[in-house]
Design a protein around this motif. Structure first.
Motif, PDB file in Angstrom:
ATOM      1  N   LYS A 148       0.835  -1.203   0.000  1.00  0.00           N
ATOM      2  CA  LYS A 148       0.000   0.000   0.000  1.00  0.00           C
ATOM      3  C   LYS A 148       0.871   1.255   0.000  1.00  0.00           C
ATOM      4  O   LYS A 148       0.611   2.208  -0.749  1.00  0.00           O
ATOM      5  CB  LYS A 148      -0.920  -0.009   1.219  1.00  0.00           C
ATOM      6  N   GLY A 149       1.919   1.233   0.853  1.00  0.00           N
ATOM      7  CA  GLY A 149       2.802   2.397   0.909  1.00  0.00           C
ATOM      8  C   GLY A 149       3.510   2.634  -0.414  1.00  0.00           C
ATOM      9  O   GLY A 149       3.609   3.765  -0.884  1.00  0.00           O
ATOM     10  N   HIS A 150       4.007   1.551  -1.022  1.00  0.00           N
ATOM     11  CA  HIS A 150       4.686   1.688  -2.312  1.00  0.00           C
ATOM     12  C   HIS A 150       3.724   2.145  -3.401  1.00  0.00           C
ATOM     13  O   HIS A 150       4.085   2.950  -4.267  1.00  0.00           O
ATOM     14  CB  HIS A 150       5.335   0.355  -2.717  1.00  0.00           C
ATOM     15  N   THR A 151       2.486   1.619  -3.365  1.00  0.00           N
ATOM     16  CA  THR A 151       1.496   2.023  -4.366  1.00  0.00           C
ATOM     17  C   THR A 151       1.179   3.509  -4.245  1.00  0.00           C
ATOM     18  O   THR A 151       1.114   4.235  -5.255  1.00  0.00           O
ATOM     19  CB  THR A 151       0.204   1.199  -4.196  1.00  0.00           C
ATOM     20  N   GLU A 152       0.980   3.978  -3.011  1.00  0.00           N
ATOM     21  CA  GLU A 152       0.685   5.401  -2.804  1.00  0.00           C
ATOM     22  C   GLU A 152       1.869   6.258  -3.233  1.00  0.00           C
ATOM     23  O   GLU A 152       1.687   7.325  -3.834  1.00  0.00           O
ATOM     24  CB  GLU A 152       0.347   5.641  -1.333  1.00  0.00           C
ATOM     25  N   ALA A 153       3.092   5.784  -2.916  1.00  0.00           N
ATOM     26  CA  ALA A 153       4.286   6.538  -3.322  1.00  0.00           C
ATOM     27  C   ALA A 153       4.401   6.607  -4.843  1.00  0.00           C
ATOM     28  O   ALA A 153       4.715   7.663  -5.411  1.00  0.00           O
ATOM     29  CB  ALA A 153       5.538   5.898  -2.721  1.00  0.00           C
ATOM     30  N   LEU A 154       4.127   5.490  -5.518  1.00  0.00           N
ATOM     31  CA  LEU A 154       4.183   5.476  -6.984  1.00  0.00           C
ATOM     32  C   LEU A 154       3.118   6.382  -7.589  1.00  0.00           C
ATOM     33  O   LEU A 154       3.368   7.072  -8.578  1.00  0.00           O
ATOM     34  CB  LEU A 154       4.019   4.042  -7.490  1.00  0.00           C
ATOM     35  N   GLN A 155       1.928   6.367  -6.993  1.00  0.00           N
ATOM     36  CA  GLN A 155       0.861   7.248  -7.495  1.00  0.00           C
ATOM     37  C   GLN A 155       1.259   8.714  -7.336  1.00  0.00           C
ATOM     38  O   GLN A 155       1.010   9.528  -8.237  1.00  0.00           O
ATOM     39  CB  GLN A 155      -0.445   6.959  -6.745  1.00  0.00           C
ATOM     40  N   LEU A 156       1.864   9.034  -6.191  1.00  0.00           N
ATOM     41  CA  LEU A 156       2.321  10.410  -5.978  1.00  0.00           C
ATOM     42  C   LEU A 156       3.395  10.781  -6.992  1.00  0.00           C
ATOM     43  O   LEU A 156       3.360  11.875  -7.583  1.00  0.00           O
ATOM     44  CB  LEU A 156       2.872  10.553  -4.556  1.00  0.00           C
ATOM     45  N   LEU A 157       4.338   9.866  -7.237  1.00  0.00           N
ATOM     46  CA  LEU A 157       5.391  10.149  -8.207  1.00  0.00           C
ATOM     47  C   LEU A 157       4.824  10.277  -9.616  1.00  0.00           C
ATOM     48  O   LEU A 157       5.290  11.111 -10.404  1.00  0.00           O
ATOM     49  CB  LEU A 157       6.435   9.030  -8.165  1.00  0.00           C
ATOM     50  N   GLN A 158       3.806   9.461  -9.939  1.00  0.00           N
ATOM     51  CA  GLN A 158       3.181   9.559 -11.260  1.00  0.00           C
ATOM     52  C   GLN A 158       2.498  10.917 -11.424  1.00  0.00           C
ATOM     53  O   GLN A 158       2.586  11.538 -12.490  1.00  0.00           O
ATOM     54  CB  GLN A 158       2.152   8.428 -11.440  1.00  0.00           C
ATOM     55  N   ARG A 159       1.822  11.381 -10.351  1.00  0.00           N
ATOM     56  CA  ARG A 159       1.192  12.709 -10.418  1.00  0.00           C
ATOM     57  C   ARG A 159       2.259  13.791 -10.583  1.00  0.00           C
ATOM     58  O   ARG A 159       2.087  14.729 -11.378  1.00  0.00           O
ATOM     59  CB  ARG A 159       0.369  12.966  -9.148  1.00  0.00           C
ATOM     60  N   GLN A 160       3.351  13.666  -9.829  1.00  0.00           N
ATOM     61  CA  GLN A 160       4.427  14.647  -9.959  1.00  0.00           C
ATOM     62  C   GLN A 160       5.027  14.613 -11.363  1.00  0.00           C
ATOM     63  O   GLN A 160       5.359  15.665 -11.922  1.00  0.00           O
ATOM     64  CB  GLN A 160       5.506  14.359  -8.919  1.00  0.00           C
ATOM     65  N   LEU A 161       5.156  13.410 -11.935  1.00  0.00           N
ATOM     66  CA  LEU A 161       5.694  13.283 -13.282  1.00  0.00           C
ATOM     67  C   LEU A 161       4.791  13.973 -14.291  1.00  0.00           C
ATOM     68  O   LEU A 161       5.251  14.736 -15.150  1.00  0.00           O
ATOM     69  CB  LEU A 161       5.844  11.795 -13.630  1.00  0.00           C
ATOM     70  N   THR A 162       3.472  13.723 -14.161  1.00  0.00           N
ATOM     71  CA  THR A 162       2.513  14.342 -15.085  1.00  0.00           C
ATOM     72  C   THR A 162       2.510  15.863 -14.931  1.00  0.00           C
ATOM     73  O   THR A 162       2.518  16.603 -15.925  1.00  0.00           O
ATOM     74  CB  THR A 162       1.102  13.786 -14.816  1.00  0.00           C
ATOM     75  N   GLU A 163       2.503  16.331 -13.672  1.00  0.00           N
ATOM     76  CA  GLU A 163       2.489  17.773 -13.430  1.00  0.00           C
ATOM     77  C   GLU A 163       3.773  18.429 -13.942  1.00  0.00           C
ATOM     78  O   GLU A 163       3.735  19.526 -14.498  1.00  0.00           O
ATOM     79  CB  GLU A 163       2.315  18.035 -11.932  1.00  0.00           C
ATOM     80  N   THR A 164       4.901  17.760 -13.746  1.00  0.00           N
ATOM     81  CA  THR A 164       6.175  18.319 -14.210  1.00  0.00           C
ATOM     82  C   THR A 164       6.201  18.412 -15.729  1.00  0.00           C
ATOM     83  O   THR A 164       6.641  19.419 -16.298  1.00  0.00           O
ATOM     84  CB  THR A 164       7.349  17.455 -13.715  1.00  0.00           C
ATOM     85  N   LYS A 165       5.722  17.358 -16.402  1.00  0.00           N
ATOM     86  CA  LYS A 165       5.678  17.382 -17.865  1.00  0.00           C
ATOM     87  C   LYS A 165       4.752  18.495 -18.360  1.00  0.00           C
ATOM     88  O   LYS A 165       5.090  19.219 -19.300  1.00  0.00           O
ATOM     89  CB  LYS A 165       5.189  16.034 -18.395  1.00  0.00           C
ATOM     90  N   SER A 166       3.582  18.630 -17.700  1.00  0.00           N
ATOM     91  CA  SER A 166       2.635  19.671 -18.103  1.00  0.00           C
ATOM     92  C   SER A 166       3.223  21.058 -17.883  1.00  0.00           C
ATOM     93  O   SER A 166       3.104  21.950 -18.734  1.00  0.00           O
ATOM     94  CB  SER A 166       1.332  19.510 -17.308  1.00  0.00           C
ATOM     95  N   SER A 167       3.875  21.235 -16.708  1.00  0.00           N
ATOM     96  CA  SER A 167       4.484  22.533 -16.410  1.00  0.00           C
ATOM     97  C   SER A 167       5.594  22.857 -17.406  1.00  0.00           C
ATOM     98  O   SER A 167       5.700  23.990 -17.892  1.00  0.00           O
ATOM     99  CB  SER A 167       5.039  22.513 -14.986  1.00  0.00           C
ATOM    100  N   ALA A 168       6.410  21.838 -17.724  1.00  0.00           N
ATOM    101  CA  ALA A 168       7.499  22.061 -18.682  1.00  0.00           C
ATOM    102  C   ALA A 168       6.941  22.394 -20.064  1.00  0.00           C
ATOM    103  O   ALA A 168       7.483  23.255 -20.771  1.00  0.00           O
ATOM    104  CB  ALA A 168       8.389  20.818 -18.752  1.00  0.00           C
ATOM    105  N   LYS A 169       5.851  21.744 -20.435  1.00  0.00           N
ATOM    106  CA  LYS A 169       5.239  22.014 -21.741  1.00  0.00           C
ATOM    107  C   LYS A 169       4.733  23.452 -21.809  1.00  0.00           C
ATOM    108  O   LYS A 169       4.944  24.166 -22.790  1.00  0.00           O
ATOM    109  CB  LYS A 169       4.092  21.038 -21.975  1.00  0.00           C
ATOM    110  N   GLY A 170       4.034  23.891 -20.724  1.00  0.00           N
ATOM    111  CA  GLY A 170       3.550  25.267 -20.690  1.00  0.00           C
ATOM    112  C   GLY A 170       4.670  26.278 -20.709  1.00  0.00           C
ATOM    113  O   GLY A 170       4.614  27.291 -21.413  1.00  0.00           O
TER     114      GLY A 170
END
Length: 277
Positions: free
Chosen positions: A151-173
């Motif tokens: 559960k902890g690893h899954t939540e950590a991966l989900q958080l990292l995936q959100r950060q990855l998506t947000e970082t890509k979106s921010s970099a694109k903008g």
């Protein structure tokens, strides 16, 4: 029978299997630690009694029982009550079907008749049913721990995936913003370059036209000056005084006009040329 056997190996003070069993004259056995603590609660210099038969001894000597210690050691390695109470396994031994136990220390099945008892001496040996319950409990605890970790690893991966998506979106903008800013800057520079080049061409054309006009004017004036020079030279070449002086007024007037015209036009020509801004 099993219960009676185990009862014979219990200390009557601590009610546990003997630890370093000793006796002192009445054939009753106790753990050395238990009887010593029992006597320490009595009068310092009084008689010592037996907790079972109540016989008293003036100065009892504690004697270890090697035979009883060996029996306790063997029983601890293979508890006979567990052996006698064990059910026959549905998975017989390789060579024959026997009562089976389980060694919790080695995490392996044990056949009392096939295996060497010394291999599991001082190990925690129990029945198949008890071992099943114990291993089930341990595995359930491990499962709960692993599930928490999952559960902890899954939540950590989900958080990292959100950060990855947000970082890509921010970099694109940001990439688009930088591109637009530099495009505007380049457009401004191109327009400024065009304006400055047009201004340069205009100033250059005006300057060149002015210089051309001056060249034409000074060329004409140079021809006039040369004509005056020629007239004066011809006049000076006259040998006769009468011929020299005849018409000298007209010659002098013409030469003076040439001189004034050349002097007036020569000044601006010597000034620095106009340069395009």
């Amino acid at each position: 029978m099993a219960c009676c056997l185990k009862d014979e190996l219990l200390c009557s003070i601590c009610l546990s299997i003997y630890q370093d069993p000793v006796s002192f004259g009445c054939e009753h056995y106790f753990c050395r630690k238990c009887i010593t603590e029992h006597w320490s609660r009595q009068e310092p210099h009084g008689a010592r009694d037996c907790p079972e038969c109540r016989r008293t001894f003036a100065d009892p000597l504690l004697s270890p029982s090697l035979k009883l210690s060996n029996i306790v050691e063997r029983y601890s390695a293979f508890p006979l009550d567990a052996i006698l109470n064990a059910q026959r396994s549905s998975y017989p031994c390789k060579d024959h079907e026997k009562v089976k136990l389980f060694c919790l220390s080695d995490k392996s099945l044990v056949c009392f008749f096939c295996d060497e008892p010394a291999l599991h001496e001082q190990h925690q040996v129990t029945t198949i049913d008890e071992a099943y319950e114990e291993i089930q409990r341990e595995m359930k605890e491990q499962l709960a721990t692993l599930q928490d970790s999952e559960k902890g690893h899954t939540e950590a991966l989900q958080l990292l995936q959100r950060q990855l998506t947000e970082t890509k979106s921010s970099a694109k903008g940001l990439r688009a913003t930088i591109g637009e800013a530099f495009e505007r800057l380049q457009r401004f520079l191109r327009e400024r370059q065009k304006s400055m080049l047009e201004e340069l061409e205009t100033d250059t054309a005006r300057t060149l036209a002015d210089i051309e006009r001056k060249i034409q004017r000074y060329s004409q004036q140079l021809r006039d000056v040369k004509e005056g020079v020629q007239i004066l030279q011809e006049r000076l070449n006259e040998t006769g005084r009468h011929d020299f002086l005849e018409g000298v007024a007209l010659t002098s007037e013409r030469c003076s006009a040439y001189s004034l015209l050349a002097s007036a036009a020569l000044g601006p020509a010597l000034c620095p040329s106009h340069k395009p801004s």
